[in-house]
Enzyme design. Structure first.
Site, PDB file in Angstrom:
ATOM      1  CE  LYS A 117      -4.269  -1.647   2.239  1.00  0.00           C
ATOM      2  NZ  LYS A 117      -5.081  -2.034   1.151  1.00  0.00           N
ATOM      3  CE  LYS A 208      -5.328  -8.689  -1.770  1.00  0.00           C
ATOM      4  NZ  LYS A 208      -5.696  -8.424  -0.420  1.00  0.00           N
ATOM      5  CE  LYS A 211     -12.230  -4.630   0.033  1.00  0.00           C
ATOM      6  NZ  LYS A 211     -13.095  -5.241   0.981  1.00  0.00           N
TER       7      LYS A 211
HETATM    8  P1  TYM Z   1     -10.160  -7.127   3.896  1.00  0.00           P
HETATM    9  O1  TYM Z   1     -11.304  -6.234   4.117  1.00  0.00           O
HETATM   10  O2  TYM Z   1      -9.046  -6.655   3.007  1.00  0.00           O
HETATM   11  O3  TYM Z   1     -10.681  -8.484   3.346  1.00  0.00           O
HETATM   12  C1  TYM Z   1     -11.744  -9.159   4.010  1.00  0.00           C
HETATM   13  C2  TYM Z   1     -11.494 -10.646   3.988  1.00  0.00           C
HETATM   14  O4  TYM Z   1     -11.478 -11.105   2.642  1.00  0.00           O
HETATM   15  C3  TYM Z   1     -10.303 -11.873   2.425  1.00  0.00           C
HETATM   16  N1  TYM Z   1      -9.881 -11.694   1.029  1.00  0.00           N
HETATM   17  C4  TYM Z   1      -9.599 -12.710   0.216  1.00  0.00           C
HETATM   18  N2  TYM Z   1      -9.610 -14.043   0.403  1.00  0.00           N
HETATM   19  C5  TYM Z   1      -9.291 -14.818  -0.645  1.00  0.00           C
HETATM   20  N3  TYM Z   1      -8.961 -14.338  -1.870  1.00  0.00           N
HETATM   21  C6  TYM Z   1      -8.936 -13.010  -2.107  1.00  0.00           C
HETATM   22  N4  TYM Z   1      -8.631 -12.544  -3.308  1.00  0.00           N
HETATM   23  C7  TYM Z   1      -9.257 -12.121  -1.032  1.00  0.00           C
HETATM   24  N5  TYM Z   1      -9.353 -10.779  -0.909  1.00  0.00           N
HETATM   25  C8  TYM Z   1      -9.723 -10.540   0.363  1.00  0.00           C
HETATM   26  C9  TYM Z   1      -9.274 -11.303   3.389  1.00  0.00           C
HETATM   27  O5  TYM Z   1      -8.253 -12.217   3.659  1.00  0.00           O
HETATM   28  C10 TYM Z   1     -10.131 -11.038   4.594  1.00  0.00           C
HETATM   29  O6  TYM Z   1     -10.300 -12.187   5.366  1.00  0.00           O
HETATM   30  N6  TYM Z   1      -7.577  -6.632   8.065  1.00  0.00           N
HETATM   31  C11 TYM Z   1      -8.758  -7.221   7.511  1.00  0.00           C
HETATM   32  C12 TYM Z   1     -10.032  -6.841   8.235  1.00  0.00           C
HETATM   33  C13 TYM Z   1      -9.928  -7.043   9.701  1.00  0.00           C
HETATM   34  C14 TYM Z   1     -10.008  -8.283  10.383  1.00  0.00           C
HETATM   35  C15 TYM Z   1      -9.836  -7.963  11.756  1.00  0.00           C
HETATM   36  C16 TYM Z   1     -10.189  -9.596   9.965  1.00  0.00           C
HETATM   37  C17 TYM Z   1      -9.745  -6.057  10.621  1.00  0.00           C
HETATM   38  N7  TYM Z   1      -9.683  -6.623  11.852  1.00  0.00           N
HETATM   39  C18 TYM Z   1      -9.837  -8.969  12.727  1.00  0.00           C
HETATM   40  C19 TYM Z   1     -10.210 -10.587  10.957  1.00  0.00           C
HETATM   41  C20 TYM Z   1     -10.016 -10.274  12.306  1.00  0.00           C
HETATM   42  C21 TYM Z   1      -8.886  -6.764   6.071  1.00  0.00           C
HETATM   43  O7  TYM Z   1      -8.491  -5.692   5.705  1.00  0.00           O
HETATM   44  O8  TYM Z   1      -9.542  -7.599   5.287  1.00  0.00           O
END
Ligand code: TYM
Length: 341
Positions: A117, A208, A211
């Site tokens: 990022k 990956k 979005k």
């Molecule tokens: P975020 O919002 O980027 O993504 C949400 C969840 O989607 C999964 N993900 C994917 N899994 C498989 N293939 C992909 N292409 C893909 N893109 C996204 C991510 O691994 C995630 O599980 N930091 C986290 C949000 C968060 C969180 C937490 C999660 C904040 N606090 C505590 C669990 C526990 C995040 O930015 O995910």
């Protein structure tokens, strides 16, 4: 005995992708439906994580919509299911500050997501840098053991474990260590030996599905028309090897389609791989996956349309009361460890 916790959160800076859905949302729903008699199931919206970057659409609308998604994906509600918003539980930010005081710049500098990022940018906000510490607080406040997330978040889980260990060593047993990523995968996949889930970009399967990639054909969004989603699968990048096999290194595009097919139909990856192994017509595989994804999306969107906002507000009201109670108790023990109380 204390009831253990399974917890996850999805950032809602925009519409969610099929990657978010298959990597985290569906695994959470399946775990919740299988274990909610014996585990607390914490489903929260990390809204404070959202404000580190731009938000498409209205944050409040995105929040409610994302919670409806769990119900549309089949989540069965009972008293052990807790919905809450991070910013409605102030203990998250308070614990995050305290964990900042034991985390090091070096370990945060090593986070891949931070490096991605911040790459090429002259200046990045401190929130982007510190984001994994807030995520650790989200998990440790509830002593969560299992955290269904995609593979891209495993490094943050490792950091969470390290911070918890360091804190416990210094101040005595305070936090439950979350399971290792390997144990998480085993638990999520019901015991089979698989890798973490990483759904790939349809146009560039080395990366990956994300979005933040502006190219519409690179990703499937949960509000895509089912026919549009099917077309995106049909135009996915594959390779010229002319044989179907699961090989993420040499055939990431084909392997991605096999992975999507398995997850959408809730089948073991090995079963899907053995059904298609040795076949040579990529078009047949694409057609099958396109049909699976469009059927799944049509069904999902139909259920989504039946869920009212009020249903979500009611769940948030009870969920946030529960979350504040549990989180404040844990926060107090950390304040006491630091002699703040
Ligand atoms: P975020 O919002 O980027 O993504 C949400 C969840 O989607 C999964 N993900 C994917 N899994 C498989 N293939 C992909 N292409 C893909 N893109 C996204 C991510 O691994 C995630 O599980 N930091 C986290 C949000 C968060 C969180 C937490 C999660 C904040 N606090 C505590 C669990 C526990 C995040 O930015 O995910």
């Amino acid at each position: 005995m204390n009831t253990p916790t399974i917890l996850t959160g999805l950032r809602v800076n925009s519409e969610l992708t099929l990657g978010n859905f298959l990597g985290a949302l569906v695994p959470m729903v399946r775990l919740a439906n299988a274990h909610s008699e014996t585990f607390h199931i914490n489903i929260f919206v990390p809204d404070l994580h959202s404000i580190i970057s731009d938000i498409d659409g209205e944050l409040q609308t995105n929040i409610i919509k994302s919670l409806k998604y769990y119900l549309a994906a089949g989540l069965k509600i009972n008293d052990n299911i807790h919905f809450y918003r991070q910013s409605y539980v102030p203990a998250h930010t308070e614990l995050s500050w305290m964990l900042n005081c034991i985390a090091t710049m070096g370990e945060l500098n090593r986070m891949t997501q931070y490096k991605d990022k911040s790459a090429g940018k002259e200046s990045v906000n401190v929130g982007i840098f510190d984001y994994p510490v807030l995520m650790a607080a989200d998990i440790l406040l509830y002593d969560a053991k299992y955290i269904p997330v995609g593979e891209d978040q495993f490094q943050h889980l490792e950091l969470t474990r390290r911070l918890a260990e360091r804190f416990n060593r210094k101040f005595g047993e305070t936090f439950t260590l979350p399971a290792t990523p390997k144990e998480q995968i085993t638990f999520m996949s019901g015991g089979s030996d698989q890798d973490g889930i990483r759904i790939r970009d349809l146009q560039n399967p080395e990366r990956k599905m994300s979005k933040s990639n502006p190219a519409p054909n690179s990703k499937i969004m949960l509000d895509d028309e089912p026919t549009t989603a099917a077309k995106k699968i049909m135009s996915a990048t594959t390779d010229s090897l002319g044989k179907i096999s699961f090989d993420m290194f040499n055939q990431p595009g084909i392997s991605n389609l096999l992975q999507i097919e398995a997850l959408v139909n809730d089948l073991p990856l090995q079963d899907v791989v053995s059904t298609w192994s040795g076949e040579t017509h990529y078009g047949d595989l694409k057609q099958k996956v396109a049909a699976s994804v469009s059927t799944m999306l049509a069904d999902f969107q139909r259920k989504f349309a039946t869920i009212s906002d009020q249903e979500i507000f009611d769940l948030l009201e009870t969920g946030e009361t529960y979350a504040n109670e549990v989180a404040n108790k844990k926060l107090l023990s950390v304040q006491q460890a630091f002699k703040l109380r």
